[in-house]
Design a protein around this motif. Structure first.
Motif, PDB file in Angstrom:
ATOM      1  N   ASP A 332       0.838  -1.190   0.000  1.00  0.00           N
ATOM      2  CA  ASP A 332       0.000   0.000   0.000  1.00  0.00           C
ATOM      3  C   ASP A 332       0.880   1.249   0.000  1.00  0.00           C
ATOM      4  O   ASP A 332       1.672   1.457   0.931  1.00  0.00           O
ATOM      5  N   TYR A 333       0.737   2.092  -1.034  1.00  0.00           N
ATOM      6  CA  TYR A 333       1.604   3.256  -1.194  1.00  0.00           C
ATOM      7  C   TYR A 333       0.781   4.506  -1.499  1.00  0.00           C
ATOM      8  O   TYR A 333      -0.310   4.434  -2.083  1.00  0.00           O
ATOM      9  N   ASP A 334       1.337   5.649  -1.112  1.00  0.00           N
ATOM     10  CA  ASP A 334       0.882   6.948  -1.615  1.00  0.00           C
ATOM     11  C   ASP A 334       1.832   7.362  -2.722  1.00  0.00           C
ATOM     12  O   ASP A 334       3.060   7.313  -2.549  1.00  0.00           O
ATOM     13  N   ARG A 343      -0.821  19.442 -24.699  1.00  0.00           N
ATOM     14  CA  ARG A 343      -0.217  20.753 -24.944  1.00  0.00           C
ATOM     15  C   ARG A 343       0.976  21.020 -24.044  1.00  0.00           C
ATOM     16  O   ARG A 343       1.501  22.126 -24.017  1.00  0.00           O
ATOM     17  N   GLY A 344       1.408  19.997 -23.285  1.00  0.00           N
ATOM     18  CA  GLY A 344       2.544  20.184 -22.401  1.00  0.00           C
ATOM     19  C   GLY A 344       2.203  20.891 -21.113  1.00  0.00           C
ATOM     20  O   GLY A 344       3.106  21.379 -20.417  1.00  0.00           O
ATOM     21  N   MET A 345       0.909  20.986 -20.764  1.00  0.00           N
ATOM     22  CA  MET A 345       0.508  21.587 -19.494  1.00  0.00           C
ATOM     23  C   MET A 345       0.739  20.572 -18.379  1.00  0.00           C
ATOM     24  O   MET A 345       0.221  19.457 -18.422  1.00  0.00           O
ATOM     25  N   PHE A 346       1.503  20.957 -17.357  1.00  0.00           N
ATOM     26  CA  PHE A 346       1.913  20.026 -16.309  1.00  0.00           C
ATOM     27  C   PHE A 346       0.997  20.092 -15.096  1.00  0.00           C
ATOM     28  O   PHE A 346       0.472  21.148 -14.740  1.00  0.00           O
ATOM     29  N   SER A 347       0.833  18.936 -14.454  1.00  0.00           N
ATOM     30  CA  SER A 347       0.091  18.813 -13.199  1.00  0.00           C
ATOM     31  C   SER A 347       0.818  17.827 -12.303  1.00  0.00           C
ATOM     32  O   SER A 347       1.590  16.990 -12.772  1.00  0.00           O
ATOM     33  N   ILE A 348       0.547  17.941 -10.996  1.00  0.00           N
ATOM     34  CA  ILE A 348       0.959  16.925 -10.034  1.00  0.00           C
ATOM     35  C   ILE A 348      -0.315  16.338  -9.437  1.00  0.00           C
ATOM     36  O   ILE A 348      -1.217  17.084  -9.038  1.00  0.00           O
ATOM     37  N   ALA A 349      -0.405  15.030  -9.390  1.00  0.00           N
ATOM     38  CA  ALA A 349      -1.594  14.358  -8.872  1.00  0.00           C
ATOM     39  C   ALA A 349      -1.201  13.388  -7.764  1.00  0.00           C
ATOM     40  O   ALA A 349      -0.095  12.849  -7.759  1.00  0.00           O
ATOM     41  N   HIS A 350      -2.122  13.180  -6.839  1.00  0.00           N
ATOM     42  CA  HIS A 350      -1.929  12.204  -5.762  1.00  0.00           C
ATOM     43  C   HIS A 350      -2.767  10.973  -6.052  1.00  0.00           C
ATOM     44  O   HIS A 350      -3.882  11.060  -6.562  1.00  0.00           O
ATOM     45  N   LEU A 351      -2.210   9.820  -5.702  1.00  0.00           N
ATOM     46  CA  LEU A 351      -2.901   8.559  -5.930  1.00  0.00           C
ATOM     47  C   LEU A 351      -2.477   7.572  -4.848  1.00  0.00           C
ATOM     48  O   LEU A 351      -1.285   7.406  -4.594  1.00  0.00           O
ATOM     49  N   ARG A 352      -3.445   6.963  -4.210  1.00  0.00           N
ATOM     50  CA  ARG A 352      -3.136   5.890  -3.272  1.00  0.00           C
ATOM     51  C   ARG A 352      -3.462   4.573  -3.952  1.00  0.00           C
ATOM     52  O   ARG A 352      -4.558   4.391  -4.467  1.00  0.00           O
ATOM     53  N   MET A 353      -2.483   3.674  -3.976  1.00  0.00           N
ATOM     54  CA  MET A 353      -2.712   2.451  -4.726  1.00  0.00           C
ATOM     55  C   MET A 353      -1.956   1.288  -4.114  1.00  0.00           C
ATOM     56  O   MET A 353      -0.974   1.458  -3.396  1.00  0.00           O
ATOM     57  N   CYS A 354      -2.449   0.105  -4.439  1.00  0.00           N
ATOM     58  CA  CYS A 354      -1.796  -1.136  -4.024  1.00  0.00           C
ATOM     59  C   CYS A 354      -1.003  -1.658  -5.209  1.00  0.00           C
ATOM     60  O   CYS A 354      -1.574  -1.900  -6.281  1.00  0.00           O
TER      61      CYS A 354
END
Length: 356
Positions: A332-334, A343-354
């Motif tokens: 189990d990780y974050d 278009r090269g627009m950057f984002s940072i996203a969070h995801l909790r996954m196994c």
């Protein structure tokens, strides 16, 4: 002669109008030409792509197997676009408000390296991030050269202090120069002057994506450089985090033959080292992989693609990711991952996954 002059003026006016429309509509020339072609070809509306979709729009034919949360990052350039996150966790909190999560990242608006420079944010839950009271971003001044920049931050806690390593690239040097520098802070607000801990020159040096951990009273650094025109994962050791050994090349099993390691983040677990690798295909088409090592990082076993780009905000490519093990469950990780749209627009996203 007058006809030629008239046509030249008409062409210049048309070009200026085209540029103004690109700016107002915030689209690339390729997309503008594609839209014009669709209009001339009279394609039915159902077949026309929407170039102003929401970030969470699911791509055609994709099933939502992961459900990320896009972060609101108040970058100093005002774009809100950031990449290369690295998160450090303090179980008892750190700083004036005892924040548990600390993240370093760099602004990267539309993949423009001019804005890259490490910035720091804090959070109580890993989702909502703020600039700590009294802190100023970016943490360090950018290099003087027009094409020089600071990138690839890596953050960790050492003896109740925040240590931030980052990579400086000087393209105006001949040959190109790359350095790993270190700044430290006792409160997340005031930082020491940058100290060089590693340096190299030439196109093969790179020193990309430094990832540093502490293991068995030693510091371990992993970087990506070139060896015989091939990208290679290198490992170094240090007793104090300042003076580093010569690099030892690591072996990676499991990557497809047409892919190379590009970036990574490494964490320590009870029985292994775990990492999220970014692989590249012809220096593009970046994808993510989970990997692990049971011999302190000398050999790695890497799985297949970790995520399938499913949403508009990650349609372009997936990029540097940081992971954190908080749960007692084995897999189990974050994850906090950076991604770009078409278009090269950057984002940072969070995801909790196994991760199996």
């Amino acid at each position: 002669m007058l006809v030629v002059l008239f046509l030249a003026i008409l062409l210049l006016v048309g070009f200026c109008v085209f540029v103004i429309l690109l700016v107002r509509q915030d689209i690339s020339p390729r997309i503008a030409i594609e839209k014009a072609y669709n209009r001339v070809a009279n394609r039915p509306p159902a077949l026309l792509p929407n170039f102003h979709d929401a970030p969470y729009r699911r791509l055609a034919g994709k099933n939502a197997r992961h459900h990320p949360t896009i972060l609101n990052i108040q970058t100093s350039d005002g774009s809100g676009q950031a990449c290369h996150p690295d998160v450090a966790y303090a179980p008892d909190g750190f700083g004036t408000e005892r924040w548990r999560f600390w993240m370093a990242c760099t602004p990267y608006a539309y993949c423009n390296l001019f804005f890259e420079n490490p910035e720091l944010f804090a959070s109580h839950d890993g989702i909502s991030w703020v600039i700590p009271d009294g802190a100023r971003n970016p943490i360090v001044p950018r290099p003087d050269g027009t094409w020089d920049y600071n990138s690839d931050p890596d953050l960790l806690f050492v003896d109740q202090k925040l240590w931030l390593y980052y990579r400086e690239t000087r393209r105006r040097s001949c040959p190109h120069a790359h350095r790993i520098l270190l700044v430290t802070s006792e409160n997340g607000v005031e930082w020491t002057s940058p100290r060089e801990v590693l340096g190299d020159t030439g196109d093969s040096a790179l020193l990309m994506s430094p990832s540093i951990i502490q293991l068995d009273s030693l510091f371990h650094m992993f970087t990506v450089s070139k060896a015989s025109s091939v990208l290679q994962l290198a490992h170094r050791q240090s007793a104090d985090g300042l003076t580093w050994s010569e690099p030892v090349n690591c072996s990676i099993a499991g990557l497809p033959d047409d892919r190379e390691v590009w970036h990574l983040d490494v964490i320590r677990e009870a029985d292994r080292l775990s990492a999220i690798f970014v692989s590249s295909k012809r220096l593009s088409e970046h994808r993510l992989h989970y990997g692990f090592s049971r011999d302190a990082g000398l050999t790695w076993q890497v799985d297949g693609f970790l995520l399938d780009p499913t949403y508009e905000f990650e349609e372009g490519f997936l990029y540097r990711t940081t992971l954190l093990k908080r749960s007692s469950e084995q897999n189990d990780y974050d994850l906090w991952y950076s991604a770009a749209n078409r278009r090269g627009m950057f984002s940072i996203a969070h995801l909790r996954m196994c991760i199996e």
